[in-house]
Scaffold this active site. Structure first.
Site, PDB file in Angstrom:
ATOM      1  CD  GLN A  70      72.725  17.114  41.250  1.00 40.63           C
ATOM      2  OE1 GLN A  70      74.048  17.490  41.587  1.00 40.63           O
ATOM      3  NE2 GLN A  70      72.310  17.140  40.186  1.00 40.63           N
ATOM      4  CG  HIS A  90      77.795  18.969  44.561  1.00 40.24           C
ATOM      5  ND1 HIS A  90      78.595  18.076  44.101  1.00 40.24           N
ATOM      6  CD2 HIS A  90      76.983  19.344  43.862  1.00 40.24           C
ATOM      7  CE1 HIS A  90      78.218  17.782  42.691  1.00 40.24           C
ATOM      8  NE2 HIS A  90      77.294  18.779  42.565  1.00 40.24           N
ATOM      9  CD  GLU A 137      79.863  21.768  38.059  1.00 38.85           C
ATOM     10  OE1 GLU A 137      80.278  20.828  37.025  1.00 38.85           O
ATOM     11  OE2 GLU A 137      79.005  22.297  38.155  1.00 38.85           O
ATOM     12  CD  GLU A 189      79.751  16.639  38.297  1.00 37.52           C
ATOM     13  OE1 GLU A 189      78.982  17.005  37.330  1.00 37.52           O
ATOM     14  OE2 GLU A 189      79.722  17.073  39.645  1.00 37.52           O
ATOM     15  CB  SER A 244      68.892  17.197  36.618  1.00 40.05           C
ATOM     16  OG  SER A 244      69.556  18.439  35.950  1.00 40.05           O
ATOM     17  CD1 TRP A 245      72.372  20.488  39.933  1.00 44.65           C
ATOM     18  CD2 TRP A 245      71.496  21.115  42.056  1.00 44.65           C
ATOM     19  NE1 TRP A 245      73.354  20.001  41.052  1.00 44.65           N
ATOM     20  CE2 TRP A 245      72.567  20.548  42.244  1.00 44.65           C
ATOM     21  CE3 TRP A 245      70.819  21.407  43.060  1.00 44.65           C
ATOM     22  CZ2 TRP A 245      72.929  20.119  43.476  1.00 44.65           C
ATOM     23  CZ3 TRP A 245      71.247  21.435  44.342  1.00 44.65           C
ATOM     24  CH2 TRP A 245      72.358  20.837  44.522  1.00 44.65           C
ATOM     25  CE1 TYR A 254      74.596  14.514  32.232  1.00 38.62           C
ATOM     26  CE2 TYR A 254      72.726  15.026  33.399  1.00 38.62           C
ATOM     27  CZ  TYR A 254      73.676  15.632  32.616  1.00 38.62           C
ATOM     28  OH  TYR A 254      73.825  16.659  31.994  1.00 38.62           O
TER      29      TYR A 254
END
Length: 468
Positions: free
Chosen positions: A19, A116, A160, A375, A428-429, A437
């Site tokens: 990212q 990630h 995640e 996060e 952002s994915w 952000y």
């Protein structure tokens, strides 16, 4: 009453390799599944992202200037092993040595994640973590990094595990884009947790001096009507999918009878079966007390009501508020109560959910040791005015969540730090570049950085530990 945080509290900023770095094919980096998937399915790619590959000295200088004393970084697996295993890419290794050296020069402690969302394409196209060969490849990669980068004091295996399985096999917005396959979701979760356990055990057996843990996204789940047993059941089942299954694996070394009853119900309705082996539980059991910390990523909570219809999930990727839908056969449907607010991407803002989740971990998994909030942040369509962004909404969001952490610490939870997502604006994915952000605004055309109002506020909080 003004609330405070401990003197030794980490005030961090978070990033992720894919990212932030850009340079997706530079200096020998191997492909990841996202490269082609974005080209085929989205209106953006990860080039140049935030050009962190070249501009990390700028970002770390800003971090130091603005009181950020910790940074989450992930290593791009395919920068080290372009095909996931075998030949090492020396230039990739050199990049991360230089990056970690710059972190220490700027007194910004790197918390480093091994994976990630970016499995190398060669392994991803061979089944990713549904293929048990990936467990061995991941552990070999982890072993290399532990030995190669002794300058890293804080490691996390995965970022995640829950959303990876969800994105790949439930919502279908991550490659390979499969929808509604709950068996694949659970199998992915399980195999990744076995990979985590094996890596943690290896780290401890080798006697490395640092700390190691895992980062879980833990969105709190509530029944829409707490008096309705069917809504309570829906919330419990949703919690098993997203939280309880992976927390049990992390800290119990097995799945509780309650968890497996829920999993079996979900699979009986939706089809499929799991491959859970004795040696898997041997690995999970061996690692359950070895985690030095838990990273919690928390953005939102969900409310569930009973639902008997067919599964349908609509992802809100463009910030069109109210366009999302989430209902799963045999589990339930997400329905937000009127009293909660939500972002343009339908993420429900509910700081109390963070407190409840921390206390749940403390109560149900007393061997957790300590927690970092790895996060938390607010995605915005930032308005760039006068070389800054007046992001009062973001400040308010972060302030409320920091106050919750102060409460949790006062009530006995061992929370040691907070990493805002994100340090600077990143790609952002499933939303591209519109959803921002960062504490620092990135002009993605010039790659210039500009402190937002939130950066000045965060600096003051970090310097004083007073949440004001």
């Amino acid at each position: 009453m003004t609330k405070t945080l401990p003197k030794d509290f980490i005030f961090g900023g978070a990033t992720a390799a894919y990212q932030a770095e850009g340079a997706t094919h530079t200096d020998g980096k191997g492909p990841v599944a996202w490269d082609k998937y974005l080209e085929d399915n989205y209106w953006y790619t990860a080039e140049p992202a935030s050009d962190f590959y070249n501009r990390y000295p700028v970002d770390l200088k800003l971090a130091e200037e603005y009181g950020v004393n910790g940074i989450r970084i992930s290593i791009a697996w395919s920068r080290i092993f372009p095909t996931g295993y075998g030949q090492v890419n020396a230039k990739g290794v050199e990049f991360y040595h230089n990056l970690f050296a710059e972190c220490h020069k700027r007194h910004v402690e790197p918390f480093v994640t091994l994976h990630h969302f970016d499995t190398p394409e060669a392994l991803h196209s061979n089944g990713d973590f549904l293929n048990r060969e990936n467990i061995e490849h991941f552990v070999d990669y982890a072993a290399f990094c532990f030995e190669e980068f002794p300058e890293v004091n804080y490691w996390t295996t995965f970022n995640e595990i829950g959303p990876i399985g969800d994105g790949q096999y439930l919502v279908g917005k991550f490659p390979p884009g499969i929808q509604y396959d709950l068996a694949k979701v659970f199998q992915s979760h399980h195999n990744m947790m076995v990979s985590h356990a094996c890596a943690v055990k290896l780290y401890k057996e080798k006697g490395y001096k640092g700390e190691i843990g895992v980062v879980h996204a833990l969105p709190t789940k509530y029944p829409l009507d707490p008096e309705n047993p069917a809504d309570v059941r829906a919330a419990e089942l949703e919690d098993i999918i997203h939280n309880k299954f992976i927390l049990d694996a992390t800290y119990l070394g097995r799945y509780s009878a309650e968890t497996m009853e829920g999993v079996n119900h979900i699979l009986s309705v939706n089809g499929g079966s799991l491959d859970l082996r004795e040696e898997d539980f041997t690995a999970l059991e061996a690692a359950k007390d070895l985690n030095d910390f838990l990273g919690i990523n928390y953005y939102m909570s969900d409310w569930m009501e009973a639902f008997d219809g067919e599964t349908e999930i609509i992802h809100n990727g463009k910030g069109e508020k109210g366009s999302s839908k989430y209902q799963i056969k045999g589990i339930g449907r997400r329905v937000a109560p009127d009293y909660v607010s939500r972002t343009d991407w339908d993420w429900i803002i509910y700081p109390q959910g963070l407190y409840d989740q921390i206390m749940r971990v403390k109560k149900d998994y007393p061997n957790y040791k300590k927690i970092y909030i790895t996060e938390n942040g607010l995605g915005y369509k930032d308005e760039f005015v006068d070389n800054t962004v007046y992001d009062d909404g973001r400040i308010d969001y972060v302030k409320q969540h920091l106050e919750i952490l102060s409460d949790a610490i006062a009530d006995g939870a061992n929370v040691k730090g907070y990493f805002i997502w994100s340090l600077m604006d990143v790609f952002s994915w499933s939303n591209g570049y519109e959803k921002r952000y960062g504490l620092f605004y990135v002009d993605f055309e010039t790659q210039e950085r500009y402190p937002k109002k939130s950066a000045h506020w965060y600096k003051k909080v970090a310097e004083t530990q007073i949440i004001d």
